[in-house]
Design an enzyme around this catalytic site. Structure first.
Site, PDB file in Angstrom:
ATOM      1  N   GLU A   3       0.972  -1.084   0.052  1.00  0.00           N
ATOM      2  CA  GLU A   3       0.008   0.133   0.040  1.00  0.00           C
ATOM      3  C   GLU A   3       0.956   1.110   0.021  1.00  0.00           C
ATOM      4  OE1 GLU A   3      -3.470  -0.281   2.307  1.00  0.00           O
ATOM      5  OE2 GLU A   3      -3.496  -2.589   2.293  1.00  0.00           O
ATOM      6  N   ASN A 169      -6.436  -2.466   0.490  1.00  0.00           N
ATOM      7  CA  ASN A 169      -7.398  -3.158   1.159  1.00  0.00           C
ATOM      8  C   ASN A 169      -7.271  -3.405   2.684  1.00  0.00           C
ATOM      9  OD1 ASN A 169      -9.188  -4.046  -0.718  1.00  0.00           O
ATOM     10  ND2 ASN A 169      -7.714  -5.688  -1.344  1.00  0.00           N
ATOM     11  N   ARG A 250     -10.611  -7.735  -4.571  1.00  0.00           N
ATOM     12  CA  ARG A 250     -10.904  -6.972  -3.586  1.00  0.00           C
ATOM     13  C   ARG A 250     -11.456  -7.554  -2.034  1.00  0.00           C
ATOM     14  NH1 ARG A 250     -10.815  -1.397  -5.290  1.00  0.00           N
ATOM     15  NH2 ARG A 250      -9.863  -1.391  -7.206  1.00  0.00           N
TER      16      ARG A 250
END
Length: 269
Positions: A3, A169, A250
């Site tokens: 991320e 996520n 996802r």
């Protein structure tokens, strides 16, 4: 999990290893760059923009270029000392090797590997929203972009890099849990968007500079998250079993008690 904070950390690793160095050899293992040779180019800097990594280079002709890569779910860069064994990933996943007198940078399973003039970077990252870890972070603009799509679920909106850049996520799930909001709540029904945006930025900033991502404050294995990766385990607040739903790549984890559904939302688990 690659991320925004992981990409920020990766950019710093490459900057420390290569910034100011002359490239003594390059090996691209992707069709679109297979014949590219960066020998004698100089690495100016390594930077991140959301989940995108930008390695800025100076060609011998004094032109400025950017090697752009996206880590997605499974990409990685590693920096090794010359002669050190490359132990990051299997060799068949290597997409690029950059050699310098003091370090060797190896990119594994990189996505969207592209070489463009630095002046044209915006063609690749100009669509992104405010960068949660950028020097130009603008929370008001991030809130405005989120609010522009009131019918979109907040879970989808936080992952949309056009709204704010850097949330994946893991942070999506943790931010929504900490704010007590169901992932399926429409953006227009979220009671405090500025508070949610501020929390997302604080979480990423708190994990910047380390590889263990934690939203709980603990770095001990199994104690770093409230809901992410904890399907069927008891909620740390109320004891209810954490639920999980997968939609392609996802993944959503949430507590059905601490994150009650709003009217009009729907979920399964």
């Amino acid at each position: 999990m690659p991320e925004g904070d992981t990409v920020w950390n990766t950019a710093r690793v490459l900057h420390r290893a290569l910034a100011g160095a002359r490239i003594t050899g390059s090996d691209f293992r992707v069709p679109q760059l297979a014949t590219t040779d960066l020998t004698d180019w100089t690495v100016r800097e390594s930077a991140s923009r959301g989940k995108h990594l930008l390695l800025r280079l100076d060609a011998p002709t004094e032109e400025h270029w950017t090697l752009h890569s996206h880590l997605r779910m499974d990409g990685a860069w590693r920096a090794y000392a010359p002669g050190e064994r490359w132990s990051g990933r299997p060799a068949h996943l290597i997409r690029v090797v950059l050699r310098s007198p003091g370090a060797v940078a190896v990119g594994y399973h990189l996505h969207d590997l592209t070489l463009v003039p630095t002046a044209e970077e915006d063609q690749l990252v100009g669509h992104l929203g405010p960068d949660l870890l950028g020097s130009d972070w603008d929370p008001a603009e991030a809130v405005r972009r989120l609010a522009d799509h009131p019918e979109q679920t907040i879970g989808e909106a936080l992952l949309d890099q056009r709204n704010l850049a850097g949330v994946g996520n893991l942070y999506k799930c943790e931010v929504l849990f900490l704010r007590g909001v169901s992932p399926w709540t429409p953006v227009g029904g979220v009671p405090d968007l500025p508070g949610m945006v501020a929390l997302a930025q604080r979480l990423l900033a708190a994990n910047r500079g380390r590889w263990t991502q934690s939203s709980t404050g603990s770095l001990h294995r199994g104690q770093t998250s409230y809901v992410y990766g904890r399907r069927a385990q008891p909620c740390r607040r109320c004891g209810t079993a954490i639920r999980k739903e997968e939609l392609g790549e996802r993944v959503t984890y949430w507590c059905p008690v601490c994150q009650p559904e709003r009217p009009g939302s729907s979920s399964s688990g």
